[in-house]
Motif scaffolding. Sequence first.
Motif, PDB file in Angstrom:
ATOM      1  N   THR A 235      26.921 -15.757  15.036  1.00 33.41           N
ATOM      2  CA  THR A 235      27.404 -15.337  16.341  1.00 33.41           C
ATOM      3  C   THR A 235      28.851 -14.861  16.282  1.00 33.41           C
ATOM      4  O   THR A 235      29.229 -13.903  16.960  1.00 33.41           O
ATOM      5  N   ALA A 236      29.667 -15.520  15.470  1.00 30.73           N
ATOM      6  CA  ALA A 236      31.074 -15.115  15.348  1.00 30.73           C
ATOM      7  C   ALA A 236      31.154 -13.700  14.757  1.00 30.73           C
ATOM      8  O   ALA A 236      32.010 -12.896  15.136  1.00 30.73           O
TER       9      ALA A 236
ATOM     10  N   GLY B 211      35.945 -23.288  12.681  1.00 32.56           N
ATOM     11  CA  GLY B 211      37.035 -23.214  11.707  1.00 32.56           C
ATOM     12  C   GLY B 211      36.717 -23.904  10.395  1.00 32.56           C
ATOM     13  O   GLY B 211      37.604 -24.080   9.551  1.00 32.56           O
TER      14      GLY B 211
HETATM   15  C1  F6R Z   1      24.583 -19.274  16.534  1.00 32.15           C
HETATM   16  C2  F6R Z   1      25.720 -19.921  15.889  1.00 32.15           C
HETATM   17  C3  F6R Z   1      26.037 -19.599  14.487  1.00 32.15           C
HETATM   18  C4  F6R Z   1      27.540 -19.661  14.230  1.00 32.15           C
HETATM   19  C5  F6R Z   1      27.859 -19.510  12.744  1.00 32.15           C
HETATM   20  C6  F6R Z   1      29.338 -19.471  12.480  1.00 32.15           C
HETATM   21  O1  F6R Z   1      24.461 -19.611  17.877  1.00 32.15           O
HETATM   22  O2  F6R Z   1      26.372 -20.725  16.523  1.00 32.15           O
HETATM   23  O3  F6R Z   1      25.530 -18.352  14.120  1.00 32.15           O
HETATM   24  O4  F6R Z   1      28.154 -18.664  14.982  1.00 32.15           O
HETATM   25  O5  F6R Z   1      27.277 -20.565  12.031  1.00 32.15           O
HETATM   26  O6  F6R Z   1      29.953 -20.638  12.902  1.00 32.15           O
HETATM   27  P1  F6R Z   1      31.505 -20.715  13.118  1.00 32.15           P
HETATM   28  O7  F6R Z   1      31.833 -19.814  14.247  1.00 32.15           O
HETATM   29  O8  F6R Z   1      31.786 -22.153  13.424  1.00 32.15           O
HETATM   30  O9  F6R Z   1      32.147 -20.246  11.844  1.00 32.15           O
END
Ligand code: F6R
Length: 367
Positions: free
Chosen positions: A60-61, A108
Amino acid sequence: EKGGFDHFMLKEIYEQPKAYRDTMRGRIDESGSKVIFPELNLTEEKIRSINNIHIVACGTAYHAGLVGGTAIERLVRIPVAFDVASEYRYRSPLITPETLVIVVSQSGETADTLAALREAHANGAHVLAITNVVGSSIARDADDVIATLAGPEIAVASTKAYTSQLIAFYLFGLYLAEVRGTQTAEEISHIIAAMQSLPEQVEAMLENTDAIKAYAEHISNHNNLFFIGRGVDYAVALEGSLKLKEISYIHSEAYAAGELKHGTLALIEDGIPVIALATQEALLEKTVSNIKEVKARGAEVMALSHEEHVSSLLKSVDQAFAIPKTLPLLTPALSVVPLQLLAYYASLARGNDVDKPRNLAKSVTVE
Ligand code: F6R
């Protein structure tokens, strides 16, 4: 702890107006005409020396990065490349001291994103982290941090973190544009004003969700569907599709609307739901042509657009939902909301554990 909501995910969807306000607070000057980032170490001189930007993240990020990078490229005219973090190091990316690497991570702590940050540093790049956790490993290692102020996100499926990342990107894009003089003061004020209306517009969308809930219940009986869109609508289609797969376990694919006819159209059969994002007015006519291509193969099409286009769209689609009007670049901050609700209610209708989908973890610390 869920504040009267049945699930953290729904609570977090409803917290988005606050998250938008909190992420903007203190970063727009009193006159509403300038973005300020007192927390950044990035000097104006450094900003002027940047000649390319890499945006690196997962899931998602990464999808937030697609929207954010598109905004930066349009506002600042610096070339932007996008990578999923688990691929970045292995393509020997061309990183120089003039490269700004933006890593995006809610937690993070994502291992691949952290490794990408280290690769960027090893090659002399300045690294900016957009993160929701200020004490995280990524925040500690980065040269600069823009904190998204979404508050703790508990549901595995990311909602308010994604939209706050969009806000952070828009603000940062405007800031770069100010420093490099690529947008006029009027243009910047105009965009800021539109951003300041977003929280209320999300509130308005969240007031009545019956129609999207009914549609979610309908699609919960299907095992396959498609999302299509062009431009930033394509980036939002990717996010809508990921969210739906993640918690409803319905298989879906997101496609750039013009790309379907290069193979995937073969999968469009009678009755298959297609969700068409059609919020980009400049691309509307072309998106409608793509809608007609799937309709002709029997697809059942739901379109997401603005009120003024609904009646004409209804000539080619089965159902249409309207999102409030904003600037084309900002539409993702609104159009993703019905897709989050769609995923939520489809998951609920299928009796899944909405907040803790199978096989997934909130923080992914392995590569
Ligand atoms: C989907 C979701 C994941 C995160 C990915 C990155 O809803 O939450 O795709 O976006 O695992 O996580 P972060 O943003 O914590 O690096």
